[in-house]
Design a protein around this motif. Structure first.
Motif, short mmCIF file in Angstrom:
data_model
loop_
_atom_site.label_atom_id
_atom_site.label_comp_id
_atom_site.label_asym_id
_atom_site.label_seq_id
_atom_site.Cartn_x
_atom_site.Cartn_y
_atom_site.Cartn_z
N ARG A 82 0.82 -1.21 0.00
CA ARG A 82 0.00 0.00 0.00
C ARG A 82 0.85 1.25 0.00
O ARG A 82 0.52 2.24 -0.66
CB ARG A 82 -0.93 -0.02 1.22
CG ARG A 82 -2.09 -1.00 1.05
CD ARG A 82 -2.95 -1.07 2.28
NE ARG A 82 -4.20 -1.74 2.00
CZ ARG A 82 -5.15 -1.97 2.89
NH1 ARG A 82 -4.98 -1.59 4.14
NH2 ARG A 82 -6.26 -2.58 2.56
N LEU B 186 -9.28 4.98 0.57
CA LEU B 186 -10.42 4.09 0.37
C LEU B 186 -11.55 4.56 1.29
O LEU B 186 -11.35 4.73 2.49
CB LEU B 186 -10.05 2.64 0.70
CG LEU B 186 -8.97 1.99 -0.18
CD1 LEU B 186 -8.78 0.53 0.23
CD2 LEU B 186 -9.33 2.08 -1.65
N ASP C 17 -15.50 3.80 2.62
CA ASP C 17 -16.49 2.73 2.68
C ASP C 17 -17.87 3.24 2.28
O ASP C 17 -18.05 4.41 1.95
CB ASP C 17 -16.51 2.05 4.05
CG ASP C 17 -17.01 2.97 5.17
OD1 ASP C 17 -17.63 4.02 4.87
OD2 ASP C 17 -16.78 2.65 6.34
N ARG D 58 -15.24 1.70 -7.73
CA ARG D 58 -15.37 0.73 -6.66
C ARG D 58 -14.20 -0.26 -6.67
O ARG D 58 -13.75 -0.71 -7.71
CB ARG D 58 -16.66 -0.06 -6.80
CG ARG D 58 -17.92 0.76 -6.53
CD ARG D 58 -18.00 1.15 -5.07
NE ARG D 58 -19.23 1.86 -4.76
CZ ARG D 58 -20.34 1.26 -4.34
NH1 ARG D 58 -20.36 -0.06 -4.23
NH2 ARG D 58 -21.40 1.97 -4.05
N GLU E 151 -16.39 -0.37 -1.21
CA GLU E 151 -15.38 0.67 -1.02
C GLU E 151 -15.08 1.37 -2.33
O GLU E 151 -15.08 0.76 -3.40
CB GLU E 151 -14.10 0.08 -0.44
CG GLU E 151 -14.25 -0.42 0.99
CD GLU E 151 -12.94 -0.92 1.58
OE1 GLU E 151 -12.85 -1.02 2.81
OE2 GLU E 151 -12.02 -1.24 0.79
N THR E 152 -14.81 2.66 -2.24
CA THR E 152 -14.47 3.49 -3.40
C THR E 152 -13.04 3.98 -3.24
O THR E 152 -12.65 4.42 -2.16
CB THR E 152 -15.42 4.69 -3.51
OG1 THR E 152 -16.76 4.23 -3.68
CG2 THR E 152 -15.04 5.58 -4.70
N MET E 153 -12.26 3.90 -4.32
CA MET E 153 -10.89 4.37 -4.30
C MET E 153 -10.80 5.79 -4.84
O MET E 153 -11.35 6.10 -5.89
CB MET E 153 -9.97 3.46 -5.12
CG MET E 153 -8.54 4.00 -5.26
SD MET E 153 -7.46 2.94 -6.25
CE MET E 153 -7.09 1.67 -5.06
#
Length: 297
Positions: free
Chosen positions: A137, A149, A151, A210, A215-217
């Protein structure tokens, strides 16, 4: 036994109100290459965590004062410590207790009486996995971007070190664990990008869609007042995995090294690199690495 120098010995924090009963476990951990720290309750554990970030935590559930479950919740609520794997070791064996251990953020649950070698095996696995995840990461920051990220409830589920640094100046009254309201407004409107003002510079926040379950980046990039148009790297639309591969490539890692770090075969790494080269419009590893480290052709 772990292969490590004295400076590289992994650190484990053992939290139990009766540490003397864990003497054999602590001796075993020391013999396996760990440096062992001990705390007698949840409050003292949190105080220790302000001074040192261990590689893992072995945590009793029932202690005077702050329970192990509440201690774990506080650990996971702090972005600085949230990555540390917590393994519960307790005499509570009923299903509701086990479920609570996982619900509050634990990665494993061992019931007393403890079998030292079993605990060591679990600890080694979770410590290794946590380190590989953290390294992968953090690699996204190499290219000059940050990653967040979010949620399904709009809470920050994870942020890279670079993103955390930038967002310190962009809080703008945002609640803890959340982004500035302007980001959520843009996401709700379906915008692909929003710009945040940050002490003379702008922070570009791009919606990458997504990833995972709910979760969305978000991809963050800092732009100065006279920033040029987005770089070739920014326009390449690399996937999260391709970004990780490119980041390790920029660090000089071989395909086999990258495969070991990210848990994939070197053939899979080759396939990712083919896609990366195509998206960046380059033909060599050196050219791709140069783009990732900010060099201009």
């Amino acid at each position: 036994m772990l292969e490590s120098t004295e400076e590289q010995r992994p650190v484990v924090l053992v939290v139990d109100d009766a540490p003397s009963s864990l003497g054999m476990l602590c001796d075993t951990l020391e013999g396996e290459g760990y440096t062992v720290l001990v705390a007698r309750d949840g409050d003292s554990a949190l105080q220790r965590l302000e001074l040192v970030a261990p590689d893992a935590i072995l945590l009793d559930a029932v202690m005077p004062g702050l329970s192990g479950f509440d201690t774990c919740r506080q650990i996971k609520a702090n972005p600085v410590m949230a990555h540390i794997p917590v393994i519960f070791m307790t005499g509570l064996s009923e299903t509701p207790h086990v479920l609570e251990g996982f619900a509050c953020g634990g990665v494993d649950y061992v019931v007393k009486p403890l079998r030292a070698q079993e605990v060591v095996a679990r600890l080694h696995t979770h410590t290794r996995n946590a380190r590989m995840t953290r390294l992968a990461r953090e690699a996204v920051d190499v290219a000059g971007f940050g990653v967040v990220l979010v949620d399904a409830r709009g809470r920050v589920a994870w942020r890279s070190p670079q993103a955390a640094l930038w967002l310190q100046g962009a809080a703008g009254g945002a609640q803890p664990g959340r982004l500035p309201d302007a980001v959520y407004a843009a996401l709700e409107d379906g915008s692909d990008e929003v710009l945040l003002a940050l002490a003379g510079v702008q922070l570009s926040v791009r919606n990458m869609g997504r990833v995972g379950i709910g979760e969305t980046m978000l991809l963050l990039e800092q732009r100065g007042a006279n920033a040029a148009s987005p770089s070739r790297l920014a326009n390449a639309a690399l996937t999260p995995r391709e970004t990780e591969v490119l980041s390790w490539l920029a660090k000089g890692k071989t395909n086999r090294d990258i495969g070991d770090i990210l848990g994939m075969s070197h053939r899979t790494v080759n396939k990712h690199l083919e896609h990366i080269f195509e998206k960046l419009g380059v033909e060599t590893r050196a050219a791709a690495a140069a783009l990732a480290t900010g060099h201009v052709f």
